[in-house]
Design an enzyme around this catalytic site. Structure first.
Site, short mmCIF file in Angstrom:
data_model
loop_
_atom_site.label_atom_id
_atom_site.label_comp_id
_atom_site.label_asym_id
_atom_site.label_seq_id
_atom_site.Cartn_x
_atom_site.Cartn_y
_atom_site.Cartn_z
N HIS A 143 -25.58 15.99 -20.70
CA HIS A 143 -26.20 17.16 -20.09
C HIS A 143 -27.13 16.69 -18.98
CE1 HIS A 143 -27.88 21.19 -19.85
NE2 HIS A 143 -29.08 20.62 -19.78
N ALA A 152 1.17 8.96 -7.18
CA ALA A 152 0.96 7.52 -7.29
C ALA A 152 0.71 7.09 -8.73
CB ALA A 152 -0.21 7.11 -6.40
N ASP A 189 8.32 7.75 -6.73
CA ASP A 189 8.87 8.98 -6.15
C ASP A 189 10.39 9.04 -6.19
OD1 ASP A 189 6.27 9.53 -5.66
OD2 ASP A 189 6.41 9.62 -3.47
N ILE A 193 -0.46 19.31 -0.06
CA ILE A 193 -0.69 18.48 1.13
C ILE A 193 -1.19 19.35 2.28
CG2 ILE A 193 0.44 17.01 2.84
CD1 ILE A 193 2.34 16.09 0.58
N GLY A 228 0.81 -1.21 0.00
CA GLY A 228 0.00 0.00 0.00
C GLY A 228 0.84 1.25 0.00
N GLU A 270 2.98 30.68 4.10
CA GLU A 270 3.69 30.27 2.87
C GLU A 270 4.78 31.30 2.57
OE1 GLU A 270 3.87 27.82 0.49
OE2 GLU A 270 5.22 29.16 -0.62
N LYS A 319 -8.12 11.45 1.63
CA LYS A 319 -9.40 11.60 0.93
C LYS A 319 -10.57 11.21 1.81
CE LYS A 319 -7.13 13.14 -1.27
NZ LYS A 319 -5.69 13.28 -1.45
#
Lengths: 466, 444
Positions: A449, A325, A317, A189, A46, A208, A58
């Site tokens: 639609h 992923a 990575d 993240i 995993g 930031e 999520k």
């Protein structure tokens, strides 16, 4: 699981790392007829994605969505009482989701007759791994290897994670819902987890260092997101540095320093440090092979993801940006096919990126920012969602769909979407890019639609009208 | 610091070679110019000399590998002192680990044919995929992933394919059209199929010979491939005529033997050396034999130089080194040069440049036997002289038969350039010159 009492001494293909890249490569290689051994410390495969990344985040974001939709329902005449959040139950549900997914992978390992060595592997030389399991150390000779050891969060220098200072792994454990949370770093993240904690009841601030959230991302998308985050977060401090951080009994005392050098101080219950991730290339014994790293610490690979040791592949990575992923899945296919002797090469035209905030942000291919920076000639179509029926019926009016095409050939070069469900919509853009579609193709494709996908059709109509 | 040892430029047009032997091993101390390995190219076998004195630390090729010019074949540590080899030889030349037969019940066949066995560890990764062409992002060719894979499988560089779809999108038809066009070019001779030789493209499918008994299949050597190509090209494109004549070489042989009694080995006079001189003189007298035909431009190219190729039988096949400016050299010098060139050729030390530029060829089989044979013109040359074994024959001397040493000569020429009468005259000229060498001075 399929751990064995007497570990095997040789294998045709060894996969180091059981994350999305590793397990995908393992199953693919097995399907192509190779005998596969997978080495991973977890009970079930995993990796970060399932255990400490995409999936648990999520799950929490789903909770956040329920909470904020219930709250916003008041505006359209449906009023709910303020939510009562049972953190233990939320955590248990999240863990259950993770357990189901990883458990299913574990079963597939057994069903596909892969050998799973639960432990850590290190290259002794280019053809032998030293595998450390609970039963001790053993050697495993291999014909080919796929290394997929992933990445881990970067910590601020001199800072250790603890009860109050968290990295993404700690934040996803959801020990409690702090009254106040500072998110250090305005990347995806931090924004995703900050959104989740805000919905669960935390007062969230973001600091930031650069002049915008999601550095490098299309500014039209970011501004769509920021309009909403400004309401959900207490403060978004841009151009601001973290000058000092001290864990105290009452919380974490933080000193900020803005562009002008002015300092402000504030104490938070908890701090989430999300300033990036770094590839796990240490302690792998790569120095016992010819495998080389680039200046950023990623393993150097060729068009088939072969390292400087051609029988050793590196994917995911550790093999370079973007650290996603689904990029690892793509590389896993190529590496497994190449290991089985096929002529596969890794040449995606686009790798989609999705930020699962509310609204979601997603893009693929060339971005407008990149095109401007590299002086690539483009034509764009920007379609705000305000006129889209489905958007309004969702009780929303924010969102944008942007198409970027080559002005000469009209071929799609990139697509960018902000809005609810943007992560699902972007798949159409990725397919269109891989198929080398032109805007006429998108415009002549009948879209259902009323859906949000019609914004793609309408944006294409701004570039091509039959 | 270990330094790369590269395959040097060998000759114009030579882009790669096959390693036929690796002479040194990892850990060997070598001197400058010491031979490291032998490479068979289109034109010759060349020795790769050590660029510096030092120790070989790594060997990256094995016998049978094809390597391009400029490729790194070895690494060496310059310096006199023999350092211990850092890499265990086992790492560079592993025992070929046979892929383990894995008893998997249902291996999925990955490709149309049988599943290729996974390459054993450290096998040379000859995957026939040009990884240099792999691109990402908007550099990827405008074609669907399935079409890009199709092109890769067919060995087509998709970036060369012109797409006919919207905005230049490449479809399956475009890839197929590209392949058809490429094959058409090869068939019409406009393009040479890379790495293969055109002569065999006309080959019909072979029957399965194993139906009638056992067979052994050997790969063609480079020399054999080139010969096959050159011969089938000449045979199928040049209308050739062969004429036979005989030269009385009794007096010449007497002179030659006497000369050789006192000549050192390196200067021994052979009949071929004499023939080079005679032919060179004949080529000056009959310049149309020293030409090449350019039908495409409707031109005949006269060469102002006379370089005579000599067919040399070597264990590896027929090679044709060239004696330069034969018309300007005396027979003694030609003899020395030919002896040296022939020795070099038999030892396969001849360089590709030594085999280029011939304007006429002599093939002397007299040492072996035969009374006559029809040589094949070495296109784009227009004539070749075949020499068979000379023998004592009764020749009518006017009053009676006298034993004379007679050498059969066979001249093949390109009938597009040379008419029969002039061919006959050319060959007679050569015979006359051999019979009475004063003719050389009189006519030459």
């Amino acid at each position: 699981m399929s751990e064995q009492n007497t570990p095997p001494t040789k294998t045709q293909l060894v996969i180091v790392g059981g994350g999305p890249g590793g397990y995908h490569a393992a199953f693919k290689a097995a399907a192509l007829g190779l005998e596969v051994t997978i080495v991973d410390p977890e009970a079930n495969p995993g990796g970060v994605c399932l255990h400490r990344g995409c999936i648990p985040s999520k799950a929490l974001l789903h909770v956040a969505k329920l909470v904020s939709e219930a709250r916003e329902a008041a505006e359209i005449g449906v009023e709910f009482a303020a939510p009562k959040i049972d953190v233990d139950k939320v955590r248990a549900w999240k863990d259950e989701v993770v357990g189901k997914l990883t458990g299913a992978l574990g079963q597939k390992v057994v069903k596909e007759k892969l050998t799973h060595l639960r432990g850590m592997a290190r290259f002794k030389d280019a053809h032998t791994l030293t595998v450390l399991t609970d039963d001790g150390e053993s050697e495993l000779a291999f014909e080919q290897a796929i290394v997929a050891t992933g990445s881990r969060p970067i910590m601020l220098p001199g800072v250790a994670t603890g009860d109050r200072i968290l990295d993404s792994t700690g934040a996803l454990e959801l020990a409690d819902v702090p009254a106040s949370l500072l998110v250090v770093g305005g990347g995806y993240i931090g924004l995703e987890l900050g959104s989740a904690y805000a919905a669960l009841g935390s007062t969230v601030s973001v600091v930031e260092m650069t002049n915008g959230l999601l550095p490098g991302c299309d500014r039209d998308l970011v501004s769509t997101l920021k309009r909403r985050l400004d309401k959900k977060f207490d403060k978004i401090m841009l151009n601001t540095k973290l000058a000092e951080m001290k864990e105290t009994d009452r919380g974490v005392a933080v000193a900020f320093e803005d562009k002008k050098g002015e300092r402000t101080e504030q104490t938070f219950d908890k701090v989430l440090v999300s300033i990036g991730r770094r590839p796990n290339t240490e302690n792998l014994g790569l120095e016992n092979t010819k495998i080389e790293l680039d200046e950023k610490g990623f393993v150097k690979v060729d068009g088939q993801r072969r390292t400087a040791e051609p029988h050793v592949f590196a994917i995911g990575d550790i093999a370079g940006e973007p650290m996603l992923a689904h990029k690892a899945y793509g590389e896993a296919d190529v590496a497994a096919e190449a290991a089985a002797g096929r002529k596969a090469v890794y040449e995606p035209r686009a790798i989609p990126a999705v930020v699962f905030t509310d609204p979601e942000i997603a893009w693929c291919g060339l971005t407008e920012t990149e095109a401007r920076a590299q002086k690539i000639k483009i034509k764009t179509a920007k379609l705000p969602w305000r006129g889209n029926g489905r958007t309004l019926t969702l009780g929303r009016d924010d969102g944008i769909t942007k198409l970027i095409v080559d002005p000469e050939s009209d071929r799609l070069l990139g697509m960018a979407v902000a809005g609810p469900g943007a992560g699902e919509l972007i798949a159409e853009g990725v397919l269109a890019l891989e198929m080398a579609a032109v805007s006429e193709d998108l415009r002549r494709t009948i879209h259902p639609h009323p859906t949000l996908s019609e914004t793609v059709y309408d944006a294409a109509g701004m570039l091509y009208e039959p | 610091m270990a330094q790369d040892i590269l395959v040097p430029e060998v000759s114009d047009g030579v882009t790669e070679g096959t390693v036929i032997s690796v002479v040194v091993a990892v850990g060997d101390t070598v001197e400058v110019d010491q031979t490291l390995l032998e490479l068979e190219t289109d034109k010759a076998v060349v020795a790769l000399p050590a660029p510096f004195a030092g120790v070989i630390t790594e060997i990256k090729v094995a016998e049978g590998d094809t390597v391009p010019i400029g490729a790194v074949v070895m690494l060496g540590e310059p310096g006199g002192a023999a350092a211990p080899a850092p890499a265990a030889p086992a790492e560079t030349l592993p025992a070929p680990a046979a892929p383990e037969p894995t008893p998997r019940p249902e291996p999925l066949p990955p490709s149309p044919a049988a599943a290729p066995p996974p390459p054993p560890a450290d096998a040379p990764f000859d995957q026939a995929v040009d990884l240099g062409a792999v691109r990402g992002g908007d550099q990827v060719a405008p074609a669907a992933p399935s079409i890009r894979r199709l092109a890769r499988d067919l060995g087509v560089d998709i970036h060369q394919v012109q797409g006919t779809g919207p905005g230049g999108r490449i479809g399956e038809d475009d890839v197929r059209a590209f392949v058809r066009a490429a094959l058409g070019q090869i068939r019409s001779g406009a393009a040479s199929p890379g790495g293969e030789f055109a002569g065999l493209h006309a080959q019909r499918p072979l029957p399965d010979f194993t139906k009638w008994g056992g067979v052994t299949v050997e790969p063609l050597s480079k020399v054999r491939q080139i010969t096959a190509d050159a011969m089938s090209y000449a045979w199928s494109t040049v209308p050739m005529v062969t004429q036979h004549d005989k030269a009385d070489i009794t007096d010449l042989e007497t002179f030659r033997r006497n000369f050789n009694l006192k000549a050192p080995d390196t200067a021994k006079l052979t009949m071929t050396a004499i023939l080079i001189k005679v032919c060179a003189a004949a080529l000056r007298a009959f310049p149309q034999f020293n030409t090449s035909l350019d039908l495409a431009r409707k031109e005949l190219i006269f060469k102002n130089y006379i370089h005579v190729g000599v067919a040399v039988d070597t264990p590896g096949g027929l090679l044709v080194p060239v004696v330069r400016d034969a018309d300007t050299k005396g027979i003694e010098q030609l003899a020395v040069e030919l002896n040296e060139l022939a020795a070099k050729t038999r030892e396969r030390r001849v360089s590709p440049a030594d085999m280029e530029g011939g304007t006429f060829t002599i093939s002397n089989l007299g040492g072996i036997g035969g009374t006559a044979f029809d040589p094949i013109v070495y296109a784009p040359q227009v004539a070749i002289l075949g020499v068979s074994r000379s023998a004592l024959q009764p020749v009518w001397g006017g009053t009676d038969f006298v034993p004379r040493n007679v050498m059969p000569l066979s001249l093949t020429y390109d009938h597009r350039v040379i008419d029969g009468a002039i061919g006959a005259r050319f060959l007679r000229w050569i015979c006359a010159a051999l019979e009475e060498p004063i003719n050389l001075a009189m006519k030459g």
